[in-house]
Design an enzyme around this catalytic site. Structure first.
Site, PDB file in Angstrom:
ATOM      1  N   ASP A  41       0.811  -1.219   0.000  1.00 34.94           N
ATOM      2  CA  ASP A  41       0.000   0.000   0.000  1.00 34.94           C
ATOM      3  C   ASP A  41       0.852   1.281   0.000  1.00 34.94           C
ATOM      4  O   ASP A  41       1.783   1.429   0.797  1.00 34.94           O
ATOM      5  CB  ASP A  41      -0.912  -0.020   1.234  1.00 34.94           C
ATOM      6  CG  ASP A  41      -2.035   0.984   1.116  1.00 34.94           C
ATOM      7  OD1 ASP A  41      -3.193   0.559   1.002  1.00 34.94           O
ATOM      8  OD2 ASP A  41      -1.747   2.202   1.130  1.00 34.94           O
ATOM      9  N   ARG A  43       0.280   4.116   1.020  1.00 34.34           N
ATOM     10  CA  ARG A  43       0.127   5.015   2.177  1.00 34.34           C
ATOM     11  C   ARG A  43       0.947   4.584   3.388  1.00 34.34           C
ATOM     12  O   ARG A  43       0.937   5.250   4.412  1.00 34.34           O
ATOM     13  CB  ARG A  43      -1.355   5.106   2.556  1.00 34.34           C
ATOM     14  CG  ARG A  43      -2.223   5.663   1.435  1.00 34.34           C
ATOM     15  CD  ARG A  43      -3.679   5.351   1.667  1.00 34.34           C
ATOM     16  NE  ARG A  43      -3.931   3.911   1.616  1.00 34.34           N
ATOM     17  CZ  ARG A  43      -5.115   3.351   1.856  1.00 34.34           C
ATOM     18  NH1 ARG A  43      -6.152   4.112   2.166  1.00 34.34           N
ATOM     19  NH2 ARG A  43      -5.265   2.042   1.773  1.00 34.34           N
ATOM     20  N   CYS A 101      -6.846  -1.689   4.466  1.00 35.54           N
ATOM     21  CA  CYS A 101      -6.042  -2.529   3.561  1.00 35.54           C
ATOM     22  C   CYS A 101      -6.913  -3.136   2.453  1.00 35.54           C
ATOM     23  O   CYS A 101      -7.869  -3.844   2.720  1.00 35.54           O
ATOM     24  CB  CYS A 101      -5.360  -3.638   4.363  1.00 35.54           C
ATOM     25  SG  CYS A 101      -4.290  -4.681   3.336  1.00 35.54           S
TER      26      CYS A 101
HETATM   27 ZN    ZN Z   1      -2.735  -3.284   2.456  1.00 33.71          ZN
END
Ligand code: ZN
Length: 205
Positions: A41, A43, A101
């Site tokens: 991810d 972020r 997520c």
């Molecule tokens: Zn994730």
């Protein structure tokens, strides 16, 4: 692409010269103290949230911060873990999940997976998260169910991590500690899994 080219130009003209000595030292070898296993991810920025920099974290990332089970055939994540533990001799292995997520959302609602045969198969690795779901946290709000599953996945993958032969050996010999974390994007805060209490508690009280 233009943004990346501009960014690299700035790195070469401003950042690199300031840290030249550090990069020269690191050009020959690395001795990271921490293995960091997290999701792909965009972020989740380990160096930003932990104040670390070049040479500090040995990182492996994949969708859903999965550690495939030891019995499976070789894969990038477990090969990286083995190298970190046996060769680099990291002192800590940290497995870090995060709020919102996408991989865990897909595991929960199975939406859109028909177009993603590989991701679908990969998500079989997170099935164990369902049996390790964590108690709902009032602060999780409308996303409590997802957050509970994500924390459960940290617990499940932590078990897989400890089952890696290199990890099991290093832990038994007292040269490696293993940690499970949950990073919340909204607040920036990290929780750690307290193995004795069997629940997540703030990393910084
Ligand atoms: Zn994730």
């Amino acid at each position: 692409m233009q943004r990346l080219l501009e960014g690299h130009k700035k790195f070469l003209s401003e950042v690199f010269p300031r840290r030249r000595d550090q990069f020269h030292l690191l050009a020959e070898s690395q001795a990271p103290e921490w293995l960091f296993i997290t999701c792909s991810d965009s972020r989740v920025l380990p160096d930003l949230i932990l104040g670390t920099g070049p040479g500090d974290l040995f990182i492996t990332r994949n969708a859903g911060n999965v550690v495939p089970v030891a019995a499976n055939d070789v894969d990038g994540c477990t090969a990286t873990i083995e190298y970190a533990v046996e060769v680099l001799k990291v002192k800590h292995a940290i497995l870090c999940g995060h709020s919102d997520c996408g991989a865990m959302k897909a595991a929960l609602d199975r939406k859109g997976l028909e177009k993603l045969p590989k991701a679908s198969r990969w998500l079989q690795h997170v099935e164990a998260a369902f049996s390790h779901r964590q108690p709902l946290n009032p602060g999780d709000g409308p996303h409590a169910e997802l957050a509970s599953l994500i924390r459960g996945n940290v617990v499940a993958q932590l078990l897989n991590l400890k089952a890696q032969p290199s990890v099991a050996r290093a832990v038994m010999e007292g040269r490696l500690e293993v940690h499970g974390w949950y990073y919340e994007i909204l607040s920036g805060r990290i929780e750690r899994f307290d193995e004795d209490a069997r629940r997540f508690v703030p990393l910084i009280a």
